[in-house]
Motif scaffolding. Structure first.
Motif, PDB file in Angstrom:
ATOM      1  N   VAL A 356       0.833  -1.207   0.000  1.00 47.36           N
ATOM      2  CA  VAL A 356       0.000   0.000   0.000  1.00 47.36           C
ATOM      3  C   VAL A 356       0.864   1.252   0.000  1.00 47.36           C
ATOM      4  O   VAL A 356       1.827   1.342   0.764  1.00 47.36           O
ATOM      5  CB  VAL A 356      -0.911   0.007   1.245  1.00 47.36           C
ATOM      6  CG1 VAL A 356      -1.681   1.311   1.363  1.00 47.36           C
ATOM      7  CG2 VAL A 356      -1.890  -1.158   1.176  1.00 47.36           C
ATOM      8  N   VAL A 357       0.526   2.196  -0.855  1.00 44.03           N
ATOM      9  CA  VAL A 357       1.211   3.488  -0.840  1.00 44.03           C
ATOM     10  C   VAL A 357       0.165   4.582  -0.593  1.00 44.03           C
ATOM     11  O   VAL A 357      -0.889   4.593  -1.230  1.00 44.03           O
ATOM     12  CB  VAL A 357       2.050   3.720  -2.129  1.00 44.03           C
ATOM     13  CG1 VAL A 357       1.237   3.542  -3.388  1.00 44.03           C
ATOM     14  CG2 VAL A 357       2.701   5.101  -2.127  1.00 44.03           C
ATOM     15  N   GLU A 358       0.450   5.441   0.372  1.00 45.83           N
ATOM     16  CA  GLU A 358      -0.539   6.457   0.782  1.00 45.83           C
ATOM     17  C   GLU A 358       0.115   7.839   0.802  1.00 45.83           C
ATOM     18  O   GLU A 358       0.560   8.321   1.851  1.00 45.83           O
ATOM     19  CB  GLU A 358      -1.080   6.105   2.179  1.00 45.83           C
ATOM     20  CG  GLU A 358      -1.821   4.781   2.204  1.00 45.83           C
ATOM     21  CD  GLU A 358      -2.201   4.308   3.596  1.00 45.83           C
ATOM     22  OE1 GLU A 358      -1.370   4.395   4.520  1.00 45.83           O
ATOM     23  OE2 GLU A 358      -3.336   3.845   3.766  1.00 45.83           O
ATOM     24  N   PRO A 359       0.175   8.495  -0.353  1.00 48.53           N
ATOM     25  CA  PRO A 359       0.954   9.738  -0.436  1.00 48.53           C
ATOM     26  C   PRO A 359       0.395  10.898   0.383  1.00 48.53           C
ATOM     27  O   PRO A 359       1.106  11.871   0.597  1.00 48.53           O
ATOM     28  CB  PRO A 359       0.934  10.093  -1.925  1.00 48.53           C
ATOM     29  CG  PRO A 359       0.048   9.118  -2.597  1.00 48.53           C
ATOM     30  CD  PRO A 359      -0.417   8.092  -1.633  1.00 48.53           C
ATOM     31  N   LEU A 360      -0.857  10.810   0.852  1.00 46.24           N
ATOM     32  CA  LEU A 360      -1.435  11.956   1.572  1.00 46.24           C
ATOM     33  C   LEU A 360      -1.531  11.720   3.071  1.00 46.24           C
ATOM     34  O   LEU A 360      -2.179  12.470   3.779  1.00 46.24           O
ATOM     35  CB  LEU A 360      -2.859  12.241   1.055  1.00 46.24           C
ATOM     36  CG  LEU A 360      -3.017  12.397  -0.438  1.00 46.24           C
ATOM     37  CD1 LEU A 360      -4.483  12.659  -0.765  1.00 46.24           C
ATOM     38  CD2 LEU A 360      -2.151  13.538  -0.944  1.00 46.24           C
TER      39      LEU A 360
END
Ligand code: XMP
Length: 509
Positions: A356-360
């Motif tokens: 999972v990537v969560e930039p915010l």
């Protein structure tokens, strides 16, 4: 390395507000539970202790270990934080018998003290506590007082440790932002380098490193968060990002086509998936709201997963999670109080076996908008009202049919477009129409009718946790009501919802 302020949370309802104010000053800060925070390294410029619903006199009062902080780093205690230090280092805190709730004015200020620079005598502050400091430890001295509260502010001699018994983060403390500025900029020496532009630059660099040449998939919803997350990733990895936008048949009128089109204009690699029939089919005959939510969540995951599998070699799932979703809260009422209820697609990453990537995940909602602006995302997307994941399904009370969806889409469209043309859209936080499972009698021409009732709802809010109904002009409501009844076949009555949350909720289901 990003310099920061640590905020230790003792469970106050205002902790997030402290963080937002500090960030308004372009200083990065993080909230951590009082009993579980990272050991301060050289990036930590100062620490703030929040307020708390507890009293320092309670047996189970939260007690932090400040041994690595106090005397080594600038430290500011707010309310409970201030009382804790006063009590813990040799002073005395007792239940207060005078009024210490609401507005007060600073009658005495030590103007030589750096924390109170530029703060005017008589400045208004907001008090909210049942306890009060009645005696300070020997090496603490008073730097501000009100008529009722002698120790409104204190400083520890020969070390940058301060306490204030009022709340600088709330709006009613008129010079609260100045006080926080004095602390984080003058006392802690922060550079004020946390800006949307610097966030974009640093996040794009770190996304490039994190993802390398892998492929990423992201679900767009038309909302602010997923759109901004997509644009950040697009800037970092371009065509390695594939966005999926699912039409569940429960969106607003023409929303699917319009949003898909604007995403394409933004240069995103986006695939639209028409799953209307699938969703409506699975919802057939279901009227229980929680069942509707579960079905929509499950079908979304299935549809998304099937489509994502068609893209070969995807390794990452990107999500638009924001900071309030990841802050570990200090629970006042036991662990269950902290669980969020509206997570309809929570199981997606597990099912898909993706990283999972969560930039915010470091940003508050208002910061997401600023970053979106920096990325040139159109104001129409950035200013869009929140819309629930299950869409119109939870605004059609009872069973859902394609005919009811079409009817509600028309009503909602008239209302929302009306808000836009009358310059009311941006004054409202969220608005929508609800189709009631009620028929009522009316007359049209010479005929008696027996048709549906719709309710209109418009609220102001900051985060959806509490909300007030909006006092829309009668003139406007009158017009919209006639327009709906004249144009939408099957509706002969319009009502306006004037309940606030709590005790009502924003949605009716
Ligand atoms: P309530 O009705 O609880 O809504 O006052 C608060 C906010 O949450 C939205 N909402 C949802 N969002 N899935 C979502 O993604 C849901 O099941 C859901 N239920 C409510 C609601 O629109 C409001 O913004």
């Amino acid at each position: 390395m990003q310099e920061k302020i640590l905020i230790l949370d003792f469970g106050s309802q205002y902790t997030q507000l402290i963080a937002r104010r500090v960030r308004e000053l372009n200083v990065y800060c993080e909230i951590h539970p009082f009993n579980k925070f990272p050991e301060p390294d050289e990036t930590v410029k100062g620490v703030i202790l929040s307020g708390s619903p507890f009293s320092v006199r309670d047996k189970n009062a939260p007690i932090p270990d400040l041994s690595k902080i106090k005397g080594r780093l600038p430290l500011l205690g707010v309310c409970y934080g201030a009382q804790f230090m006063a009590q813990n280092y040799g002073g005395l805190v007792e239940a207060s018998d005078s009024r210490e709730y609401g507005r007060a004015n600073l009658k005495y200020i030590d103007h030589d003290n750096e924390l109170f620079l530029e703060i005017e005598k008589d400045s208004q502050v907001w008090m909210s506590h049942g306890d009060t400091i009645i005696k300070l430890p020997d090496n603490f001295r008073i730097i501000a007082s009100t008529n009722d509260v002698e120790v409104a502010g204190y400083k520890v001699q020969d070390e940058p440790t301060y306490g204030i018994q009022f709340h600088p983060e709330v709006y009613h403390t008129t010079q609260g932002l100045q006080l926080l500025y004095n602390f984080v900029v003058d006392i802690c020496g922060c550079n004020r380098d946390w800006t949307p532009a610097s966030f974009v630059e640093e996040t794009v660099e770190s996304l490039k490193k994190q993802i390398g040449t892998d492929k990423v998939v992201l679900g767009l919803s038309g909302g602010v968060d997923s759109s901004v997350a997509a644009m950040l990733l697009h800037k970092a990895i371009g065509k390695q990002l594939t966005c999926l936008f699912v039409d569940n048949g429960l969106l607003r009128k023409n929303e699917y086509e319009k949003v898909l089109d604007s995403y394409k204009h933004m240069g995103l690699n986006v695939i639209g998936i028409d799953a209307k029939d699938r969703f409506l089919g699975e919802l057939y005959g279901v009227s229980d709201p929680e069942k509707k939510r579960k079905i929509i969540g499950r079908v979304f995951i299935e549809v998304f997963d099937a489509e994502a599998k068609k893209i070969t070699g995807v390794r990452w799932l990107a999500q638009g999670t924001i900071y309030p979703d990841v802050i570990e809260s200090v629970s006042v009422n036991g662990p269950s109080a902290t669980i969020k209820s509206h997570h309809n697609v929570g199981g997606l990453p597990e099912k898909m076996h993706l990283k999972v990537v969560e930039p915010l995940k470091l940003l508050f909602k208002d910061e997401v908008r600023k970053v979106g602006h920096e990325l040139n995302i159109s104001p129409t997307i950035l200013g869009r009202h929140p819309f629930p994941g299950p869409g119109l399904a939870i605004r059609i009370l009872g069973e859902i049919t394609p005919e009811k969806v079409a009817l509600l889409q028309e009503v909602d469209h008239i209302f929302i477009e009306g808000l836009r043309t009358h310059n009311l859209y941006d004054k409202v936080w969220q608005a929508g129409a609800i189709l009631l499972p009620v028929q009522s009698v009316g007359v049209m021409g010479d005929e008696r009718t027996y048709e549906s009732v719709v309710a209109l709802r418009a609220v102001t809010s900051t985060d959806g946790m509490t909300a007030d109904w909006v006092h829309l002009p009668y003139e406007f409501l009158g017009r919209i009501s006639s327009e709906i009844i004249n144009r939408v076949k099957g509706v002969n009555r319009v009502v306006y919802d004037i309940s606030s949350k709590p005790p009502a909720t924003i949605e009716w289901e």
